[in-house]
Design an enzyme around this catalytic site. Structure first.
Site, PDB file in Angstrom:
ATOM      1  CD1 TRP A 105      -2.695  18.753  17.624  1.00 56.12           C
ATOM      2  CD2 TRP A 105      -2.320  19.787  15.598  1.00 56.12           C
ATOM      3  NE1 TRP A 105      -1.303  18.417  17.153  1.00 56.12           N
ATOM      4  CE2 TRP A 105      -1.093  19.117  15.942  1.00 56.12           C
ATOM      5  CE3 TRP A 105      -2.020  20.588  14.565  1.00 56.12           C
ATOM      6  CZ2 TRP A 105       0.023  19.034  15.268  1.00 56.12           C
ATOM      7  CZ3 TRP A 105      -0.940  20.649  13.777  1.00 56.12           C
ATOM      8  CH2 TRP A 105       0.179  19.930  14.198  1.00 56.12           C
ATOM      9  CG  ASP A 174      -6.636  18.007  11.586  1.00 61.64           C
ATOM     10  OD1 ASP A 174      -6.215  17.005  10.897  1.00 61.64           O
ATOM     11  OD2 ASP A 174      -5.698  18.887  12.326  1.00 61.64           O
ATOM     12  CE  LYS A 198      -0.136  13.525  13.570  1.00 62.38           C
ATOM     13  NZ  LYS A 198       1.162  13.644  14.545  1.00 62.38           N
TER      14      LYS A 198
END
Lengths: 362, 362
Positions: A105, A174, A198
């Site tokens: 990511w 993030d 999530k």
């Protein structure tokens, strides 16, 4: 109903209580005669839902008053572009963004940022968070971007990361895959963002928490619908927000409060992760590849030492109702995502299966 | 349950059958043990939902094989930026976009487009679609943008607009508030887009239908998550799509097919609109301001000639379960949105109330 435990990395398991309430209210929210999906976003019914969700999230994360909470669209990935589009407008040409690279990511964020600025990778490791002493930061960088939990590789900044000392650095984090699983000191950050799918709710909602002084710095080419200042000034209703997703997120926030909030979620996350890593460490049948000090409490990648047994492992898991354990295609192996809504019984069932499968194939 | 008719302009009424099915499947979709919200977007369960939705929409609108259908995030409004960001990459500096200006949504599109290109307003009227003979098009313009149904002002291009003849012009159409209410000849258009929250499903899903030769022309600053080519190449899963919204949209598409498809929706839209406009025209208590030849069949703005009675009108409507009739704040008055999911009984109830209220206040 089929009884299963869903270890998907996202979209992921949601609390059963939340789903049951959503089902019960689907055709008639609180006697309004309307589904939440059918409500004008500007009507009093939805405004009350929105304000409760914002208030509860602010309470759960102890978000200071000088931060705005935005409910946006586009997913966490879109923020890799929207953050530079929103933060670089006041910088002269040649702005630099610092990154800590800890996995897939971070990598995606870096690639996207190169469209808008110079990029400096201040430190890099995909098996541990590089020690802060080794970070090569750029003086005058626009901001420092980090992914505090790598969903694919399973590297997580540990809770004591709140002790990080960074002077004059705007920190962008993030937190998509571990937000609300631990207490954070929001005041350390300039921007926190998270895709909802999530630990928050359904895919299609993205949370942005931003310090107010960072608003109003968008590049001219930033689309208005994604301009943080316009979104903030209009309480996430510059255009129609993803109303039903916000409603579900709000139900999750209420559920979290009933459970005891983020402190309790953190305690449970530790207990679940300890149980699972202990089983993996205690067997020579499995291995993990992340430094123990930075193992994610949310996403647990692991490998069978004999990978020829992968298909048999997954088939046996599925037969026991242990679903979506296959690792991300980019890294292979297995991955168990054990978000807030995963009960400890799910981890216990997985551990029992890990032991059983290892015993059968010795 | 409170029995109401919901005339909201969007998010708007959905078919009761769709909501009932969504409620029934909320905790366990087809014996999977999972809610659709909990499914990995890359798993076989959600892929089957996605593919059915795409296939059904393609069938309903007779979308040719050389067009891609994208399920995106950001809302119709975001497309005002995303269209230029995706179509202008192959143009030298100084591209011009032509617009037909017919109301508030055209206006928003024009304002946003000025960030990315020169804008030419080829024709303008907020009470009728300007005749094609009067359009002042720019030779070599990048494309021509039109809003084929103005949700606020209530101006609609009529069904015979499919007979429009435009040579060498790429037509971009915002069909947010009347898509699926009438047959269209998709091949006339380069790009069609629509926010879902009027005639398709919940807010948070945006449909883009684009001719394949227009893909791959994005500006370098276009965010990857919104790059039409990346979205198309990854079947709307370059990043996590708004899965639950796509599921609901898919249920709406199935419902539309059971009702008889778009041809039947068009017939019903005409019947509902005829009934409502006849009541408004037949009373000297109300007025409408759009040329009869361009009156929207979806959004019917109207005014009480004595506007001091507005509050009483709305209160009486609410007491009868006729909700969300207040006009948009920018234009005032009243507005009845009568999308596909509004049954004729709702329009009949509104007409009865229009007559009753007028009779009481003569």
């Amino acid at each position: 109903m089929t009884h299963i435990f869903n270890f998907s990395a996202g979209p992921a398991v949601l609390p059963k209580e939340v789903l049951a309430q959503a089902a019960a209210e689907m055709l008639d929210w609180h006697g309004s005669g309307m589904s939440v999906m059918e409500m004008s976003h500007r009507g009093p019914e939805f405004i009350s839902i929105y304000q409760a969700a914002e208030r509860d999230l602010r309470e759960l994360l102890a978000v200071p008053d000088n931060y705005k909470i935005l409910f946006m669209q586009g997913g966490g990935l879109s923020q890799n572009a929207l953050i530079p589009l929103n933060l670089l407008g006041h910088k002269p040409d040649g702005a630099t963004i610092d990154f800590i690279h800890t996995g897939s990511w971070s990598e995606k964020s870096i690639k996207e940022a190169r469209k808008y600025a110079n990029v400096n990778i201040a430190a890099s490791s995909t098996t541990a968070v590089p020690p802060q002493a080794e970070w090569q930061l750029t003086p005058g960088a626009a901001y420092l971007h980090m992914c505090t939990n790598e969903t694919i590789g399973g590297v997580e900044y540990q809770p004591d990361f709140n002790d990080l000392r960074l002077q004059d650095v705007t920190l962008v984090a993030d937190m998509s895959s571990h937000i609300l699983s631990r207490e954070i000191d929001v005041a350390k950050y300039g921007v926190i963002f998270a895709g909802a799918q999530k630990n928050i709710g359904p895919a299609g909602v993205t949370i942005v928490i931003i310090r107010e002084d960072l608003l109003g710095k968008a590049l001219p080419v930033c689309p208005s619908a994604f301009d943080f200042k316009l979104v903030a000034d209009n309480e996430s209703m510059y255009n129609t927000p993803p109303t039903y997703g916000i409603y579900i997120a709000g139900l999750v926030f209420q559920w979290l409060k009933r459970q005891g909030g983020v402190a309790e979620m953190s305690r449970r996350a530790q207990a679940k992760a300890d149980l699972l890593y202990a089983a993996l460490d205690g067997s020579d049948f499995y291995e993990t590849r992340v430094a123990p000090s930075n193992r994610s409490r949310m996403n647990v990648p692991f490998y069978l030492k004999d990978e020829s047994r992968n298909e048999a492992f997954l088939a046996g898991a599925k037969a026991r109702g242990l679903l979506q354990l296959k690792g991300h295609k980019s890294v292979g192996g297995m991955r168990a995502s054990i978000y807030n809504a995963m009960p400890i019984e799910g981890v216990q069932a997985l551990v029992a299966y890990l032991n059983e499968f290892a015993g059968q194939h010795k």
